[in-house]
Every structure is written in structure tokens, then in C-alpha cells.
Design an enzyme around this catalytic site. Structure first.
Site, PDB file in Angstrom:
ATOM      1  N   ARG A  91       0.821  -1.220   0.000  1.00 55.29           N
ATOM      2  CA  ARG A  91       0.000   0.000   0.000  1.00 55.29           C
ATOM      3  C   ARG A  91       0.849   1.261   0.000  1.00 55.29           C
ATOM      4  NH1 ARG A  91      -4.979  -2.121   3.786  1.00 55.29           N
ATOM      5  NH2 ARG A  91      -6.092  -3.025   2.051  1.00 55.29           N
ATOM      6  N   LYS A 135     -21.692 -15.442  -0.672  1.00 51.19           N
ATOM      7  CA  LYS A 135     -23.041 -15.094  -0.231  1.00 51.19           C
ATOM      8  C   LYS A 135     -23.783 -14.148  -1.151  1.00 51.19           C
ATOM      9  CE  LYS A 135     -21.530 -14.693   4.285  1.00 51.19           C
ATOM     10  NZ  LYS A 135     -21.414 -13.584   5.154  1.00 51.19           N
ATOM     11  N   GLY A 186     -11.103  -9.362  -3.011  1.00 48.40           N
ATOM     12  CA  GLY A 186      -9.866 -10.026  -2.644  1.00 48.40           C
ATOM     13  C   GLY A 186      -9.619 -11.351  -3.341  1.00 48.40           C
ATOM     14  N   GLY A 201     -14.189  -3.257   0.276  1.00 50.48           N
ATOM     15  CA  GLY A 201     -15.480  -2.675   0.639  1.00 50.48           C
ATOM     16  C   GLY A 201     -15.832  -1.488  -0.241  1.00 50.48           C
TER      17      GLY A 201
HETATM   18  P1  AMP Z   1     -16.724 -13.463  -1.240  1.00 46.02           P
HETATM   19  O1  AMP Z   1     -15.936 -12.980  -0.076  1.00 46.02           O
HETATM   20  O2  AMP Z   1     -18.180 -13.313  -1.118  1.00 46.02           O
HETATM   21  O3  AMP Z   1     -16.175 -12.997  -2.571  1.00 46.02           O
HETATM   22  O4  AMP Z   1     -16.533 -15.039  -1.236  1.00 46.02           O
HETATM   23  C1  AMP Z   1     -15.304 -15.662  -1.341  1.00 46.02           C
HETATM   24  C2  AMP Z   1     -15.396 -17.010  -0.711  1.00 46.02           C
HETATM   25  O5  AMP Z   1     -16.456 -17.753  -1.299  1.00 46.02           O
HETATM   26  C3  AMP Z   1     -14.162 -17.846  -0.889  1.00 46.02           C
HETATM   27  O6  AMP Z   1     -13.590 -18.081   0.358  1.00 46.02           O
HETATM   28  C4  AMP Z   1     -14.686 -19.137  -1.491  1.00 46.02           C
HETATM   29  O7  AMP Z   1     -14.096 -20.275  -0.932  1.00 46.02           O
HETATM   30  C5  AMP Z   1     -16.148 -19.115  -1.180  1.00 46.02           C
HETATM   31  N1  AMP Z   1     -16.953 -19.923  -2.111  1.00 46.02           N
HETATM   32  C6  AMP Z   1     -16.999 -19.806  -3.439  1.00 46.02           C
HETATM   33  N2  AMP Z   1     -17.808 -20.726  -3.982  1.00 46.02           N
HETATM   34  C7  AMP Z   1     -18.294 -21.462  -2.954  1.00 46.02           C
HETATM   35  C8  AMP Z   1     -19.197 -22.575  -2.863  1.00 46.02           C
HETATM   36  N3  AMP Z   1     -19.739 -23.111  -3.959  1.00 46.02           N
HETATM   37  N4  AMP Z   1     -19.485 -23.035  -1.642  1.00 46.02           N
HETATM   38  C9  AMP Z   1     -18.937 -22.503  -0.547  1.00 46.02           C
HETATM   39  N5  AMP Z   1     -18.086 -21.456  -0.561  1.00 46.02           N
HETATM   40  C10 AMP Z   1     -17.767 -20.939  -1.751  1.00 46.02           C
END
Ligand code: AMP
Length: 396
Positions: free
Chosen positions: A39, A200, A353, A376
Site C-alpha cells: 500500500r 453469499k 480479494g 469494501g
Molecule cells: P466473497 O468474499 O463473497 O467474494 O466469497 C469468497 C469465498 O467464497 C471464498 O472463500 C470461497 O471459498 C467461497 N466460495 C466460493 N464458492 C463457494 C461454494 N460453492 N461453496 C462454498 N463457498 C464458496
């Protein structure tokens, strides 16, 4: 509000002026030692430009989460030392934020000099955007430059409030975010394809909603896909599901249909018996996920389909992995999408990330037009929310 017409450092005359620069020096530290200076390095172009223009620089940033009072564990001292090395000139550290030390160091500055304030979060007014503190920041300088994109979604004194009292501009880091993310949202080269993944639905509902209106095609992968399947009554076994957002997912698919925009979901998946790196796994079509199994990646047919459907994109926005990309058996979907993006001529914007990490690990970073520096902040930007740290800056 358009973000595209904000003043940049090149639009202001800084020669012989005191410029307060809000940087993002929130570096990773362990036992008082900086473990990644990424950074600090990223902020150098703005700092060097201002030095070259003969400005007097007063840098500031937050570091970690001190509780509104001096705490040596969160001192900017290691940052000042590293900055001095990188710039090849002494960066004096004030022992306070806007107190006597800061004032007297600022008063002694000569053109080309650089000083650093102590951690802005040592001041209890910082996170409250206290006007008295904002005014105290402003009293140190003639001009305010915000270059801390990672904090631009926070309305704090040093990111936003201070702009009430000084002429202002954005630095190169924020300028680049505006150019790419703002450009993609306000004036994209079409077709604009958005690829969203990650765990999510709840984290990305706002993003999906906003992008659905702006993009020409929306592609979904990752854990969030299964909530969309559930909303259509498909059996998803033990896959991740966001029960609170099934109706919202259904609504988004209906909205896509009403807008006539393709809304692509995986046609096949890599499923596993449990959420484990070494779990037994197999490939299966989306309409036949058996009970007891969970989807952990998009399947190869989907990877190919997604690659084909971004081939002719003018702009691609990608946020979130296509599967559990941390684990070898479930990383192929994310790798395929990363490779497919790298092979297009599209303007490619990577946020978040995990997708950024995948791109870097695969060595595709220099094939992307822009990898956002703020998790964020980039999500809020993609949601179409006004970022206070950008909104507060003077227009051209
Ligand atoms: P996010 O922070 O929402 O971008 O989510 C990233 C995380 O989603 C990573 O740690 C992935 O391991 C998880 N992830 C992606 N696909 C799946 C899945 N099908 N089931 C469970 N976790 C997942």
C-alpha cells in the site's frame, strides 16, 4: 452524481503550497514490523508527483483500529521509516495528529519536503467526522488530496470532512478507480458483462441489482449460484444457501427477464460429499445434484460456456470466485474464468480479494486493465452508492 468530473492532482496548482494527502497506509504489520509495504508503494506516484511539483507534503492515514487515543502499537513510525527509504528522503513523523508537533513540523516545511501525521484514528473525532477535527486538519494545509480509495466509503474527518474547508482533488489511485469503475458504470464500452461469484448472495445483492441495470449480460458462479437455483425450486443438496434471500434471488431473475438481459447460471457443477479440501468429488449437471452433496465449483461445461460468452465483451467486471478457489479440486472454474478474461481485448476490472488473488496467483495481473485496491469501497462503488471520500472532492 458523476464521479468522472472530479479534479485530479494534475488539475490543481500545488507549487509552494502545503498539501494534505490522505493516503491508505493501513499496511499489514506483525510485532511492529511491516509485512507487506504494497500500500505504501501504491501511493508513491501521487506523492512523487506532488514532490516534483514543488508542493510541501503533509501525509496522513489510519493504521489498524486504535481506540481514539495514542497507542504505540498503532504508531505510524514504521510507515515513516519505510516511506523515507522508498522516497530516498527523510519523512518526519509528527508525534500527534493535529497538535503542537504536527503544527510546528508543518510550519517548517520547504517545497519538496514530506512529513507524516500520527495515526488519524488516535483522534476520537476521526471516525465521527467531527467538524472541529476536520477544521484542524484543514488548518495545517492549503489543499486537500484524497488518495485513500480503500477508505473512500467512510465519511471520516480525514477522508471527507476536511474537504469542507479546503480546495480538493483526488490522487492517482482514486483517479484510476474512478476511471475504470466509474467509467464502466457510467459510460462503458459495450457489451458490458458482469461476472459475480463468491460465497453469499447477501453481500452482493446491491451489486447485482445495480449491475443488472447497467450491464448487457450477468454471469453468476460461486456459492451464491445455489440460492438462485433454490429460488427456482431446484434441488441443491447441501450446497450453500442463503435462506433469507431466496425471494430476492427470485426477484432478480425476474428483473433480468423483464429487462431482456441474459442471466447465466452454471449448467454443471463440481460437487463434493463435504466442505473439505480432500472430499470425494464429481461433476454433475445443475438439475441433478443429489441429496447429501454440495456444489463447490462450476463445472467444465459451464467454464467453457462462460468463456465463450465473455469473448466479445467490451467491458468485463468480475467480483468473486466461481468456487472454493483456495482448494485445488474446486479452483478450476475460477482459473478458467480468469484465463478467459485475460484472453479478451475487453476493458477488465477486477474487484474483491479472492478474484484479485486468483488473477495474481495465475500470473494474469498485467493482462487486466484494473485490479481494484479497495474491497469494501469497490463493492459500494459497484452498488452505485455515493462514496463520501470521492463525492466531497471539487469538480473540474
Ligand atoms: P466473497 O468474499 O463473497 O467474494 O466469497 C469468497 C469465498 O467464497 C471464498 O472463500 C470461497 O471459498 C467461497 N466460495 C466460493 N464458492 C463457494 C461454494 N460453492 N461453496 C462454498 N463457498 C464458496
Amino acid at each position: 452524481m458523476s464521479t468522472l468530473n472530479k479534479k485530479t492532482v494534475e488539475d490543481i496548482d500545488v507549487k509552494g503550497k502545503k498539501v494534505l494527502v490522505r493516503c491508505d497506509f493501513n499496511v499489514k504489520m506483525e510485532d511492529g514490523v511491516i509485512t507487506s509495504d504494497k500500500r505504501i508503494v501504491a501511493s508513491l506516484p501521487t506523492i512523487q508527483y506532488l514532490i516534483d511539483q514543488g508542493a510541501m507534503l503533509i501525509l496522513c492515514s489510519h493504521l489498524g483500529r486504535p481506540k481514539g487515543a495514542f497507542d504505540p502499537a498503532f504508531s505510524m513510525a514504521p510507515v515513516a521509516a519505510r516511506l523515507s527509504e522508498l522516497l530516498g528522503k527523510e519523512v518526519k513523523l509528527a508525534s500527534d495528529v493535529v497538535g503542537e508537533s504536527a503544527k510546528s513540523l508543518a510550519a517548517a516545511l520547504q517545497p519538496g519536503d514530506v512529513m507524516l501525521l500520527e495515526n488519524v484514528r488516535f483522534e476520537p473525532g476521526e471516525t465521527k467526522n467531527d467538524p472541529a477535527l476536520s477544521k484542524a486538519f484543514a488548518d495545517l494545509a492549503d489543499i486537500f488530496v484524497n488518495d485513500a480509495f480503500g477508505s473512500a466509503h467512510r465519511a471520516h474527518s480525514s477522508t471527507t470532512g476536511v474537504a469542507d474547508y479546503l480546495p480538493s482533488a483526488v490522487g492517482y489511485l482514486i483517479q484510476k478507480e474512478i476511471e475504470f469503475i466509474g467509467g464502466a458504470l457510467e459510460n462503458p464500452k459495450r457489451p458490458l458483462v458482469a461476472i459475480l461469484g463468491g460465497a453469499k448472495v447477501s453481500d452482493k445483492i446491491g451489486v447485482i441489482n445495480n449491475l443488472l441495470e447497467k450491464c448487457d449480460k450477468l454471469i453468476i458462479g460461486g456459492g451464491m449460484a445455489y440460492t438462485f437455483f433454490a429460488s427456482q425450486g431446484l434441488n441443491i443438496g447441501n450446497s450453500l444457501v442463503d435462506h433469507d434471500n431466496i425471494e430476492a434471488a427470485k426477484g432478480m431473475m425476474a428483473k433480468a427477464k423483464a429487462l431482456g438481459k441474459p442471466f447465466m447460471l452454471p449448467v454443471d457443477n463440481v460437487i463434493a460429499t463435504r466442505y473439505d479440501e480432500n472430499a470425494e468429488y464429481m461433476r454433475i449437471y445443475s438439475d441433478s445434484i443429489p441429496d447429501g452433496w454440495m456444489g463447490l465449483d462450476i463445472g467444465p461445461v459451464t467454464s467453457e460456456l462462460y468463456a465463450k460468452s465473455i469473448k466479445d465483451a467490451g467491458t468485463i467486471i468480475w467480483n468473486g470466485p466461481m468456487g472454493v478457489s483456495e482448494w485445488e479440486h474446486f479452483a478450476n472454474g475460477t482459473i478458467s474464468v480468469a484465463r478467459a478474461i485475460a484472453e479478451t481485448d475487453a476493458i477488465s476490472i477486477i474487484g474483491g480479494g479472492d478474484s484479485a488473488a486468483a488473477i495474481k496467483k495465475l500470473g494474469f495481473a498485467d493482462k487486466m486493465s484494473h485490479i481494484s485496491t479497495g474491497g469494501g469501497a469497490s463493492l459500494e462503488f459497484l452498488e452505485g452508492k455515493e462514496l463520501p471520500g470521492i463525492a466531497c472532492i471539487d469538480e473540474k
